[in-house]
Scaffold this motif. Structure first.
Motif, PDB file in Angstrom:
ATOM      1  N   VAL A 105      55.877  -1.533  21.072  1.00 16.53           N
ATOM      2  CA  VAL A 105      54.823  -0.934  21.897  1.00 16.53           C
ATOM      3  C   VAL A 105      54.513  -1.843  23.090  1.00 16.53           C
ATOM      4  O   VAL A 105      54.390  -3.058  22.949  1.00 16.53           O
ATOM      5  N   THR A 106      54.399  -1.231  24.277  1.00 15.31           N
ATOM      6  CA  THR A 106      54.052  -1.988  25.483  1.00 15.31           C
ATOM      7  C   THR A 106      52.619  -1.736  25.938  1.00 15.31           C
ATOM      8  O   THR A 106      52.023  -2.565  26.619  1.00 15.31           O
ATOM      9  N   ALA A 107      52.054  -0.560  25.584  1.00 16.15           N
ATOM     10  CA  ALA A 107      50.694  -0.233  26.002  1.00 16.15           C
ATOM     11  C   ALA A 107      50.080   0.739  25.000  1.00 16.15           C
ATOM     12  O   ALA A 107      50.784   1.535  24.372  1.00 16.15           O
ATOM     13  N   ALA A 108      48.758   0.658  24.857  1.00 16.66           N
ATOM     14  CA  ALA A 108      48.037   1.559  23.970  1.00 16.66           C
ATOM     15  C   ALA A 108      46.727   1.973  24.632  1.00 16.66           C
ATOM     16  O   ALA A 108      46.166   1.228  25.434  1.00 16.66           O
ATOM     17  N   ALA A 109      46.269   3.169  24.293  1.00 16.68           N
ATOM     18  CA  ALA A 109      44.983   3.668  24.787  1.00 16.68           C
ATOM     19  C   ALA A 109      44.364   4.509  23.692  1.00 16.68           C
ATOM     20  O   ALA A 109      45.067   5.046  22.829  1.00 16.68           O
ATOM     21  N   VAL A 118      52.588   3.712  24.240  1.00 16.23           N
ATOM     22  CA  VAL A 118      53.816   3.799  25.022  1.00 16.23           C
ATOM     23  C   VAL A 118      54.776   2.745  24.491  1.00 16.23           C
ATOM     24  O   VAL A 118      54.419   1.566  24.393  1.00 16.23           O
ATOM     25  N   LYS A 119      55.974   3.188  24.123  1.00 14.96           N
ATOM     26  CA  LYS A 119      56.974   2.261  23.599  1.00 14.96           C
ATOM     27  C   LYS A 119      57.821   1.681  24.728  1.00 14.96           C
ATOM     28  O   LYS A 119      57.790   2.167  25.867  1.00 14.96           O
ATOM     29  N   LYS A 120      58.584   0.651  24.397  1.00 16.16           N
ATOM     30  CA  LYS A 120      59.409  -0.026  25.386  1.00 16.16           C
ATOM     31  C   LYS A 120      60.442   0.898  26.021  1.00 16.16           C
ATOM     32  O   LYS A 120      60.876   0.678  27.154  1.00 16.16           O
ATOM     33  N   LEU A 135      46.235  15.644  21.967  1.00 14.46           N
ATOM     34  CA  LEU A 135      47.395  14.824  21.607  1.00 14.46           C
ATOM     35  C   LEU A 135      48.617  15.190  22.446  1.00 14.46           C
ATOM     36  O   LEU A 135      49.555  14.396  22.556  1.00 14.46           O
ATOM     37  N   GLY A 136      48.616  16.411  23.016  1.00 16.29           N
ATOM     38  CA  GLY A 136      49.746  16.843  23.830  1.00 16.29           C
ATOM     39  C   GLY A 136      50.928  17.318  23.012  1.00 16.29           C
ATOM     40  O   GLY A 136      52.059  17.369  23.510  1.00 16.29           O
ATOM     41  N   THR A 137      50.674  17.710  21.770  1.00 14.26           N
ATOM     42  CA  THR A 137      51.749  18.104  20.849  1.00 14.26           C
ATOM     43  C   THR A 137      52.005  19.604  20.825  1.00 14.26           C
ATOM     44  O   THR A 137      52.826  20.076  20.037  1.00 14.26           O
ATOM     45  N   GLY A 138      51.304  20.374  21.680  1.00 12.86           N
ATOM     46  CA  GLY A 138      51.537  21.810  21.763  1.00 12.86           C
ATOM     47  C   GLY A 138      50.706  22.632  20.810  1.00 12.86           C
ATOM     48  O   GLY A 138      50.890  23.849  20.718  1.00 12.86           O
ATOM     49  N   ASP A 139      49.770  22.001  20.092  1.00 17.37           N
ATOM     50  CA  ASP A 139      48.924  22.720  19.138  1.00 17.37           C
ATOM     51  C   ASP A 139      47.577  22.020  19.051  1.00 17.37           C
ATOM     52  O   ASP A 139      47.274  21.142  19.859  1.00 17.37           O
ATOM     53  N   THR A 140      46.749  22.412  18.065  1.00 17.60           N
ATOM     54  CA  THR A 140      45.450  21.778  17.868  1.00 17.60           C
ATOM     55  C   THR A 140      45.338  21.184  16.461  1.00 17.60           C
ATOM     56  O   THR A 140      44.244  21.073  15.905  1.00 17.60           O
ATOM     57  N   THR A 141      46.453  20.787  15.890  1.00 11.86           N
ATOM     58  CA  THR A 141      46.494  20.217  14.551  1.00 11.86           C
ATOM     59  C   THR A 141      46.368  18.694  14.608  1.00 11.86           C
ATOM     60  O   THR A 141      47.103  18.041  15.351  1.00 11.86           O
ATOM     61  N   ASP A 142      45.443  18.143  13.834  1.00 16.08           N
ATOM     62  CA  ASP A 142      45.312  16.683  13.760  1.00 16.08           C
ATOM     63  C   ASP A 142      46.600  16.073  13.234  1.00 16.08           C
ATOM     64  O   ASP A 142      47.322  16.684  12.436  1.00 16.08           O
ATOM     65  N   ARG A 143      46.901  14.861  13.679  1.00 20.71           N
ATOM     66  CA  ARG A 143      48.067  14.130  13.195  1.00 20.71           C
ATOM     67  C   ARG A 143      47.620  12.797  12.599  1.00 20.71           C
ATOM     68  O   ARG A 143      46.895  12.044  13.243  1.00 20.71           O
ATOM     69  N   ARG A 144      48.091  12.482  11.410  1.00 18.36           N
ATOM     70  CA  ARG A 144      47.714  11.236  10.744  1.00 18.36           C
ATOM     71  C   ARG A 144      48.750  10.131  10.966  1.00 18.36           C
ATOM     72  O   ARG A 144      48.509   8.994  10.590  1.00 18.36           O
ATOM     73  N   SER A 145      49.874  10.500  11.544  1.00 24.06           N
ATOM     74  CA  SER A 145      50.930   9.544  11.876  1.00 24.06           C
ATOM     75  C   SER A 145      51.367   9.797  13.311  1.00 24.06           C
ATOM     76  O   SER A 145      51.209  10.911  13.832  1.00 24.06           O
ATOM     77  N   PRO A 146      51.923   8.781  14.001  1.00 23.44           N
ATOM     78  CA  PRO A 146      52.355   8.954  15.389  1.00 23.44           C
ATOM     79  C   PRO A 146      53.383  10.068  15.556  1.00 23.44           C
ATOM     80  O   PRO A 146      54.319  10.195  14.761  1.00 23.44           O
ATOM     81  N   VAL A 147      53.185  10.888  16.595  1.00 24.11           N
ATOM     82  CA  VAL A 147      54.084  11.989  16.947  1.00 24.11           C
ATOM     83  C   VAL A 147      54.519  11.803  18.400  1.00 24.11           C
ATOM     84  O   VAL A 147      53.691  11.522  19.270  1.00 24.11           O
ATOM     85  N   LYS A 148      55.792  11.981  18.679  1.00 31.18           N
ATOM     86  CA  LYS A 148      56.294  11.814  20.037  1.00 31.18           C
ATOM     87  C   LYS A 148      55.819  12.961  20.933  1.00 31.18           C
ATOM     88  O   LYS A 148      55.907  14.129  20.565  1.00 31.18           O
ATOM     89  N   VAL A 149      55.328  12.599  22.126  1.00 24.32           N
ATOM     90  CA  VAL A 149      54.784  13.586  23.061  1.00 24.32           C
ATOM     91  C   VAL A 149      55.726  13.829  24.243  1.00 24.32           C
ATOM     92  O   VAL A 149      56.007  14.971  24.596  1.00 24.32           O
ATOM     93  N   MET A 150      56.221  12.770  24.891  1.00 20.11           N
ATOM     94  CA  MET A 150      57.064  12.924  26.065  1.00 20.11           C
ATOM     95  C   MET A 150      57.837  11.636  26.340  1.00 20.11           C
ATOM     96  O   MET A 150      57.551  10.589  25.743  1.00 20.11           O
ATOM     97  N   ASP A 151      58.811  11.727  27.251  1.00 22.14           N
ATOM     98  CA  ASP A 151      59.656  10.593  27.610  1.00 22.14           C
ATOM     99  C   ASP A 151      59.322  10.055  28.999  1.00 22.14           C
ATOM    100  O   ASP A 151      58.594  10.687  29.765  1.00 22.14           O
ATOM    101  N   ASN A 152      59.873   8.881  29.306  1.00 18.47           N
ATOM    102  CA  ASN A 152      59.820   8.288  30.644  1.00 18.47           C
ATOM    103  C   ASN A 152      58.392   8.044  31.132  1.00 18.47           C
ATOM    104  O   ASN A 152      58.077   8.249  32.305  1.00 18.47           O
ATOM    105  N   VAL A 153      57.516   7.602  30.234  1.00 17.37           N
ATOM    106  CA  VAL A 153      56.117   7.344  30.589  1.00 17.37           C
ATOM    107  C   VAL A 153      55.931   5.879  30.991  1.00 17.37           C
ATOM    108  O   VAL A 153      56.398   4.971  30.297  1.00 17.37           O
ATOM    109  N   ALA A 154      55.248   5.668  32.116  1.00 13.47           N
ATOM    110  CA  ALA A 154      54.969   4.309  32.597  1.00 13.47           C
ATOM    111  C   ALA A 154      53.595   3.823  32.160  1.00 13.47           C
ATOM    112  O   ALA A 154      53.418   2.648  31.847  1.00 13.47           O
ATOM    113  N   SER A 155      52.598   4.741  32.151  1.00 12.67           N
ATOM    114  CA  SER A 155      51.241   4.342  31.767  1.00 12.67           C
ATOM    115  C   SER A 155      50.488   5.530  31.192  1.00 12.67           C
ATOM    116  O   SER A 155      50.798   6.688  31.487  1.00 12.67           O
TER     117      SER A 155
END
Length: 246
Positions: A105-109, A118-120, A135-155
């Motif tokens: 992980v390089t950054a967290a919010a 945000v991962k390396k 969460l940006g996961t396409g629904d309104t369901t809570d997540r108890r573990s990390p779920v991938k949202v998108m690629d190529n994120v800087a911040s």
């Protein structure tokens, strides 16, 4: 105390403080409801107490009892309240001591009851409460573990009102979650997936009601709620799309 590099204060509800020293040690004191100090107990601490070593960054969020730390090896750790799975541990059990969530992980919010990392490799991950699709996961369901949202994120920029912004590696700005005219999408509709707002963004900041972006050409843009003329656009009318200020 001496040799402090950074200080983070969470003053609502109650008051808890975290200090990161120059040697990478993390210290905490103050209110400790639901173990948000990470000291292994629920007792308030009146003097700084050492939490962990080799810490590079600390993230807390107002109105929440959770905290997150990135170690120098890129591992992300979390502790405190976990009602909505916001610690990313796969359950809803509070943690009174730091628990490892993920690596590289390089950054967290974080905002109310959720977190982003945000991962390396530029991937964005999210977990916790998802009432408005924040969460940006396409629904309104809570997540108890990390779920991938998108690629190529800087911040990533989180707000305390259930929405978020991400700047990608190509400088495009994306938003999702609770809207009410604050996402910059031109409407009031909540977004459950990231939506592109504008290009060539260098810096973004938000207070949860109004948002400002500086583009690479030096222009300043604003959108959202405009009480007292806070957007700087010459009137008091809200803007649901970015407007050039200066």
């Amino acid at each position: 105390m001496d040799n402090v590099a950074t200080i983070t204060i969470n003053d609502s509800p109650g008051s808890s403080q975290y200090a990161l020293k120059m040697d990478g040690s993390l210290w905490a004191w103050g209110m400790n409801y639901r173990g948000r100090l990470g000291t292994g107990d629920d007792a308030d601490h009146h003097i700084p107490t050492k939490i962990m070593d080799n810490v590079d960054a600390i993230t807390t969020v107002k109105d929440c009892y959770s905290a997150y730390a990135i170690k120098k090896d890129g591992s992300l750790w979390a502790w405190g309240e976990n009602t909505h799975g916001q610690l990313g541990t796969g359950d809803t059990t509070d943690r009174r001591s730091p628990v490892k969530v993920m690596d590289n992980v390089t950054a967290a919010a974080a905002n109310d009851n959720l977190a982003y990392a945000v991962k390396k490799n530029g991937t964005l991950w999210a977990w916790g409460e998802n009432t408005h699709g924040q969460l940006g996961t396409g629904d309104t369901t809570d997540r108890r573990s990390p779920v991938k949202v998108m690629d190529n994120v800087a911040s990533i920029t989180a707000t305390s009102d259930h929405f978020a912004y991400a700047v990608k590696g190509d400088s495009s700005l994306w938003a999702w979650g609770n809207n009410s005219g604050r996402l910059g999408t031109g409407d009031n509709t909540d977004r459950h997936n990231p939506v592109k707002i504008m290009d060539n963004v260098d810096v973004i900041t938000t207070n949860g009601s109004s948002t400002f972006a500086v583009k690479k050409d030096g222009t300043l843009w604003a959108w959202g709620w405009n009480l007292h003329g806070r957007l700087g656009v010459g009137d008091g009318s809200d803007r649901d799309s970015p407007v050039k200020v200066m």
